[in-house]
Write a protein that holds these residues in place. Sequence first.
Motif, PDB file in Angstrom:
ATOM      1  N   GLY A  46       0.847  -1.189   0.000  1.00 40.11           N
ATOM      2  CA  GLY A  46       0.000   0.000   0.000  1.00 40.11           C
ATOM      3  C   GLY A  46       0.879   1.234   0.000  1.00 40.11           C
ATOM      4  N   GLY A  47       0.289   2.344  -0.324  1.00 34.96           N
ATOM      5  CA  GLY A  47       1.033   3.600  -0.370  1.00 34.96           C
ATOM      6  C   GLY A  47       0.191   4.603  -1.116  1.00 34.96           C
ATOM      7  N   GLU A  48       0.725   5.132  -2.176  1.00 33.77           N
ATOM      8  CA  GLU A  48      -0.040   6.073  -3.009  1.00 33.77           C
ATOM      9  C   GLU A  48       0.201   5.645  -4.450  1.00 33.77           C
ATOM     10  OE1 GLU A  48      -2.249   8.745  -4.714  1.00 33.77           O
ATOM     11  OE2 GLU A  48      -0.122   8.835  -5.217  1.00 33.77           O
ATOM     12  N   SER A  49      -0.880   5.214  -5.087  1.00 27.42           N
ATOM     13  CA  SER A  49      -0.695   4.521  -6.360  1.00 27.42           C
ATOM     14  C   SER A  49      -0.162   5.427  -7.478  1.00 27.42           C
ATOM     15  CB  SER A  49      -1.979   3.823  -6.782  1.00 27.42           C
ATOM     16  OG  SER A  49      -3.020   4.742  -6.892  1.00 27.42           O
ATOM     17  N   CYS A  79      -4.035  -2.524  -0.977  1.00 25.70           N
ATOM     18  CA  CYS A  79      -4.458  -1.123  -1.122  1.00 25.70           C
ATOM     19  C   CYS A  79      -3.943  -0.515  -2.439  1.00 25.70           C
ATOM     20  CB  CYS A  79      -4.024  -0.341   0.114  1.00 25.70           C
ATOM     21  SG  CYS A  79      -5.058   1.092   0.397  1.00 25.70           S
ATOM     22  N   ALA A  80      -2.938   0.352  -2.418  1.00 29.90           N
ATOM     23  CA  ALA A  80      -2.420   0.882  -3.689  1.00 29.90           C
ATOM     24  C   ALA A  80      -1.954  -0.274  -4.587  1.00 29.90           C
ATOM     25  CB  ALA A  80      -1.272   1.853  -3.434  1.00 29.90           C
ATOM     26  N   ILE A  83      -4.838  -1.544  -6.448  1.00 33.02           N
ATOM     27  CA  ILE A  83      -5.149  -0.634  -7.569  1.00 33.02           C
ATOM     28  C   ILE A  83      -4.242  -0.964  -8.765  1.00 33.02           C
ATOM     29  CG2 ILE A  83      -5.189   1.790  -8.334  1.00 33.02           C
ATOM     30  CD1 ILE A  83      -5.728   2.534  -5.341  1.00 33.02           C
ATOM     31  N   ARG A 109     -10.519   4.177  -6.717  1.00 30.87           N
ATOM     32  CA  ARG A 109      -9.259   4.441  -6.012  1.00 30.87           C
ATOM     33  C   ARG A 109      -9.408   4.933  -4.583  1.00 30.87           C
ATOM     34  NH1 ARG A 109      -5.144   8.277  -8.471  1.00 30.87           N
ATOM     35  NH2 ARG A 109      -4.496   8.079  -6.324  1.00 30.87           N
ATOM     36  N   ASN A 110     -10.339   5.828  -4.358  1.00 30.88           N
ATOM     37  CA  ASN A 110     -10.489   6.384  -3.004  1.00 30.88           C
ATOM     38  C   ASN A 110     -11.934   6.196  -2.550  1.00 30.88           C
ATOM     39  OD1 ASN A 110      -7.761   7.552  -2.628  1.00 30.88           O
ATOM     40  ND2 ASN A 110      -8.366   8.687  -4.438  1.00 30.88           N
ATOM     41  N   ILE A 143      -7.012   2.686   4.863  1.00 22.83           N
ATOM     42  CA  ILE A 143      -6.428   4.035   4.833  1.00 22.83           C
ATOM     43  C   ILE A 143      -6.590   4.617   3.427  1.00 22.83           C
ATOM     44  CG2 ILE A 143      -4.322   5.397   5.199  1.00 22.83           C
ATOM     45  CD1 ILE A 143      -3.280   3.036   6.924  1.00 22.83           C
ATOM     46  N   ARG A 144      -7.381   5.673   3.317  1.00 19.54           N
ATOM     47  CA  ARG A 144      -7.709   6.234   1.969  1.00 19.54           C
ATOM     48  C   ARG A 144      -7.961   5.067   1.014  1.00 19.54           C
ATOM     49  NH1 ARG A 144      -2.873   8.106   2.536  1.00 19.54           N
ATOM     50  NH2 ARG A 144      -2.222   7.210   0.553  1.00 19.54           N
ATOM     51  N   HIS A 203      -4.907  -3.092   4.835  1.00 21.34           N
ATOM     52  CA  HIS A 203      -3.459  -3.266   5.068  1.00 21.34           C
ATOM     53  C   HIS A 203      -3.142  -4.347   6.107  1.00 21.34           C
ATOM     54  CE1 HIS A 203      -1.932   0.424   3.033  1.00 21.34           C
ATOM     55  NE2 HIS A 203      -3.158   0.860   3.267  1.00 21.34           N
TER      56      HIS A 203
HETATM   57  N1  GLN Z   1      -6.251   5.370  -2.440  1.00 27.69           N
HETATM   58  C1  GLN Z   1      -4.829   5.325  -2.467  1.00 27.69           C
HETATM   59  C2  GLN Z   1      -4.300   5.495  -3.887  1.00 27.69           C
HETATM   60  O1  GLN Z   1      -4.941   5.908  -4.756  1.00 27.69           O
HETATM   61  C3  GLN Z   1      -4.270   4.050  -1.872  1.00 27.69           C
HETATM   62  C4  GLN Z   1      -4.206   4.176  -0.390  1.00 27.69           C
HETATM   63  C5  GLN Z   1      -3.317   3.195   0.312  1.00 27.69           C
HETATM   64  O2  GLN Z   1      -2.568   2.416  -0.283  1.00 27.69           O
HETATM   65  N2  GLN Z   1      -3.370   3.267   1.616  1.00 27.69           N
HETATM   66  O3  GLN Z   1      -3.168   5.232  -4.103  1.00 27.69           O
END
Ligand code: GLN
Length: 237
Positions: A46-49, A79-80, A83, A109-110, A143-144, A203
């Motif tokens: 996970g992180g920010e895709s 998570c990311a 995606i 995504r969110n 998380i998001r 996560h």
């Molecule tokens: N929504 C996030 C994204 O677009 C993913 C968030 C996460 O990995 N915690 O990357």
Amino acid sequence: MAVVGVLALQGSFHEHIAALRKLGVNGVEIRKPEQLLNVNSLIIPGGESTAMAKLAEYHNLFPALREFVQLGKPVWGTCAGLIFLANKAAGQKIGGQELVGGLDCTVHRNFFGSQIQSFETELSVPELASKEGGPETFRGIFIRAPAIIEAGPDVQVLADYPVRSNRLSTADSPTEDKKENVEEESKVIVAVRQGNIMGTAFHPELTADTRWHSYFLKMANVSGEEASSSLVPAEAS
Ligand code: GLN
């Protein structure tokens, strides 16, 4: 020691490596295409895709990641990472982003909102229940977080989550001024498997419970030193 690759461009790769270590497996950091040749399974954290995709593009990783998935090697995205593995992503403000794909799904995504709408919840995951009668519940940290809003017929749903939405109904009273606000409950998918690909919208690497990691190791046919005691949950952190 058995090894599993962990994409280490951005996000929670250290936490995945720590969870694997607990199970006696060496998590190898992957940053370059050629490093994928040294591993037979991969976790995308996970992180920010968008940030992760930019870094993957910079390192020319997309063709090698796609090949890895298409060869049928076990891959798990959290998570990311989920995606990244979806064939389609919705819910982006501007433009799109490059995806690895492979999972016959559309992710939003969110879906659950921004950082402040992050939450934890008990999920029911029958696949995680142990033969010894261990629980099937798992504490999901969102998380998001994304959610899967469409899934193809070959996608096995491992966990879903109820969501409420409101709509204006005119069914009983067709006149404009008598619209009623109707609350509807539906479910979104938050964990899936399709052959060699697994995805979780939450996560597991941020909890002390290693059952998802054990499940993935089983799926990847990797036996760690302690992975045999696999589906017994650890104390939640
Ligand atoms: N929504 C996030 C994204 O677009 C993913 C968030 C996460 O990995 N915690 O990357």
